[in-house]
Design an enzyme around this catalytic site. Structure first.
Site, mmCIF file in Angstrom:
data_model
loop_
_atom_site.group_PDB
_atom_site.id
_atom_site.type_symbol
_atom_site.label_atom_id
_atom_site.label_comp_id
_atom_site.label_asym_id
_atom_site.label_seq_id
_atom_site.Cartn_x
_atom_site.Cartn_y
_atom_site.Cartn_z
ATOM 1 N N GLU A 51 0.834 -1.211 0.000
ATOM 2 C CA GLU A 51 0.000 0.000 0.000
ATOM 3 C C GLU A 51 0.868 1.259 0.000
ATOM 4 O O GLU A 51 0.583 2.221 -0.728
ATOM 5 C CB GLU A 51 -0.920 -0.031 1.218
ATOM 6 C CG GLU A 51 -2.030 -1.055 1.097
ATOM 7 C CD GLU A 51 -2.702 -1.367 2.433
ATOM 8 O OE1 GLU A 51 -3.781 -1.992 2.408
ATOM 9 O OE2 GLU A 51 -2.141 -1.006 3.500
ATOM 10 N N ASP A 76 -8.050 3.174 0.559
ATOM 11 C CA ASP A 76 -8.900 2.435 1.482
ATOM 12 C C ASP A 76 -8.094 1.817 2.616
ATOM 13 O O ASP A 76 -8.620 1.024 3.398
ATOM 14 C CB ASP A 76 -9.725 1.376 0.743
ATOM 15 C CG ASP A 76 -8.863 0.344 0.039
ATOM 16 O OD1 ASP A 76 -8.102 -0.366 0.715
ATOM 17 O OD2 ASP A 76 -8.965 0.246 -1.201
ATOM 18 N N ASP A 125 -7.309 -0.701 -7.114
ATOM 19 C CA ASP A 125 -7.319 -2.120 -6.742
ATOM 20 C C ASP A 125 -7.150 -3.002 -7.970
ATOM 21 O O ASP A 125 -6.399 -3.988 -7.958
ATOM 22 C CB ASP A 125 -8.615 -2.453 -6.011
ATOM 23 C CG ASP A 125 -8.713 -3.917 -5.649
ATOM 24 O OD1 ASP A 125 -7.973 -4.366 -4.745
ATOM 25 O OD2 ASP A 125 -9.521 -4.635 -6.280
ATOM 26 N N HIS A 195 33.500 17.593 -7.695
ATOM 27 C CA HIS A 195 34.053 18.912 -8.011
ATOM 28 C C HIS A 195 35.550 18.833 -8.292
ATOM 29 O O HIS A 195 36.239 17.873 -7.915
ATOM 30 C CB HIS A 195 33.803 19.861 -6.840
ATOM 31 C CG HIS A 195 34.438 19.399 -5.561
ATOM 32 N ND1 HIS A 195 35.772 19.577 -5.264
ATOM 33 C CD2 HIS A 195 33.910 18.726 -4.509
ATOM 34 C CE1 HIS A 195 36.044 19.048 -4.095
ATOM 35 N NE2 HIS A 195 34.935 18.526 -3.607
ATOM 36 N N GLU A 271 28.492 18.184 1.189
ATOM 37 C CA GLU A 271 29.400 17.205 1.786
ATOM 38 C C GLU A 271 29.103 17.037 3.272
ATOM 39 O O GLU A 271 28.425 17.868 3.896
ATOM 40 C CB GLU A 271 30.847 17.657 1.559
ATOM 41 C CG GLU A 271 31.930 16.727 2.086
ATOM 42 C CD GLU A 271 31.848 15.302 1.541
ATOM 43 O OE1 GLU A 271 30.919 14.569 1.964
ATOM 44 O OE2 GLU A 271 32.710 14.921 0.734
#
Length: 391
Positions: A51, A76, A125, A195, A271
């Site tokens: 669910e 539901d 469902d 980087h 970082e």
């Protein structure tokens, strides 16, 4: 005025736990028009997990249609509705990360939750049962083709991944399903760029988000231009997202200028905060704080000296950003300009590897790594620490 969607979601398990699947449908709140259908067989799981998976898939589909839209969720499942509404505590450990994942896609301020009886949730469902039936046959659920001959809005277009796209589970609880196939659609692909060098990089000093925020060195700026040229030649990058720290923004700006793209900043890509170790070498930290350093290396829950950030905390932050970016950039190739720990964490989670794997990866300055994320929740590591563009 922002759009509003209705998301109806459901999940089921034939055995609880047993073979499980979910289904969700996104509707226009004003017209009732069906805008998207999603469903997936998820292997062995409980009803509640299925669910929650249905909820997450429905929210992702709504976000892909309009990231700014308000969402009315109807299910539901009394448990999911009450927990997501904040009226019931989430006691089960399997539910907490799923609820957090759902909240990261559409924050509580833009989502409302309503319980409906099962007979009013027949569409979702039906989709969940179709997905479980397909899984039983060894197939994948396919969205229906509406009148006009096009896929329903939000459904993935077929695109075959490369031969090396063995889908490994991401940290979402999705089952491993084997080799990627065309019916998974185009993945969200993150090209992860560390980087360029700063003055601290060649000295191997701790340089996180709690220190001096250094800029790129001359070497680092040269590296940024080299990687920008390489990415421009490949021509695959569609969006750029960067850590807020200066060294990443400078590297991202170099690429953005070459590609003609804008840079979006994502706070979760920063970082680790290394606390009192910022600016120290490993040897200096070991000499000054031997017990703290040993404890940090032994447990992901231990933070550096002086109120730094544990690897467990970094993992939660990076995973939340990952899920948000996957939802935002479904089917696109995005350059994420970030740091050593976030990149290693994304790779570790994609592989389902243990925490100690963080210490077993090499990531050079201005190196490229790539991970693809598929619609079923699985991930494929496609590249690690590529530096050919720097040679």
């Amino acid at each position: 005025m922002a759009r509003r969607f209705i998301v109806e979601a459901d999940g089921g398990s034939r055995g609880n736990p047993g073979p499980a699947g979910y289904g969700a449908v996104v509707r226009d709140a004003e017209t009732g028009e069906t805008l998207a259908e999603v469903a997936e067989y998820i292997g062995t799981a409980t009803n509640n997990v299925a669910e929650y998976k249905g909820l997450i898939a429905g929210l992702r589909a709504a976000y892909a249609l309009d990231p700014e839209a308000g969402v009315q969720v109807r299910m539901d499942s009394k448990l999911v509705i009450e927990q997501m509404s904040g009226r019931w505590k989430i006691k089960h450990p399997d539910m907490r990360p799923l609820a957090a994942e759902a909240k990261a896609i559409v924050p509580p301020g833009r989502a409302a939750y309503e319980w409906i009886p099962r007979e009013r949730n027949k569409h979702a469902d039906r989709l969940a049962n179709e997905a479980m039936d397909a899984g039983k046959r060894g197939e994948r659920w396919q969205p229906k083709v509406p009148p006009g001959g096009t896929l329903a809005a939000g459904a993935p277009e077929a695109a075959a991944p490369s031969d090396d796209a063995l889908a490994a589970p991401a940290a979402t609880g999705a089952p491993a399903v084997g080799w990627g196939s065309a019916d998974l659609g185009t993945p969200a692909t993150f090209v992860l760029l560390r980087h360029g060098e700063t003055p601290l990089t060649p000295e191997k000093r701790f340089s996180g988000s709690g220190g001096s925020d250094p800029e790129l060195s001359d070497v680092g700026r040269h590296q940024a231009e080299r990687v920008a040229a390489a990415l421009a030649a490949r021509g695959t990058i569609q969006d750029i997202v960067a850590s807020p720290l200066r060294r990443c923004r400078e590297t991202a700006d170099a690429v953005a200028r070459r590609l003609g793209l804008e840079v979006r900043v994502e706070e979760g890509l920063r970082e680790t905060d290394f606390g009192a170790w910022e600016g120290l070498t490993f040897a200096e930290a070991k000499e000054r704080y031997p017990d703290d350093l040993a404890a940090w290396l032994a447990s992901t829950k231990v933070a550096p000296t002086g109120g730094g950030e544990s690897f467990a905390a970094v993992t939660r932050r990076v995973a939340a950003s990952r899920d948000k970016l996957i939802a935002r950039y479904t089917g696109r190739t995005v350059l994420l300009v970030t740091h050593v720990t976030p990149i290693k964490t994304l790779v570790r989670l994609a592989l389902g590897a243990p925490p100690e794997s963080l210490f077993r990866m090499e990531l050079s300055a201005a190196s490229l790594t790539a991970v693809a994320y598929y619609a079923d929740g699985n991930a494929s590591v496609r590249l690690l620490n590529e530096t050919a563009h720097l040679r």
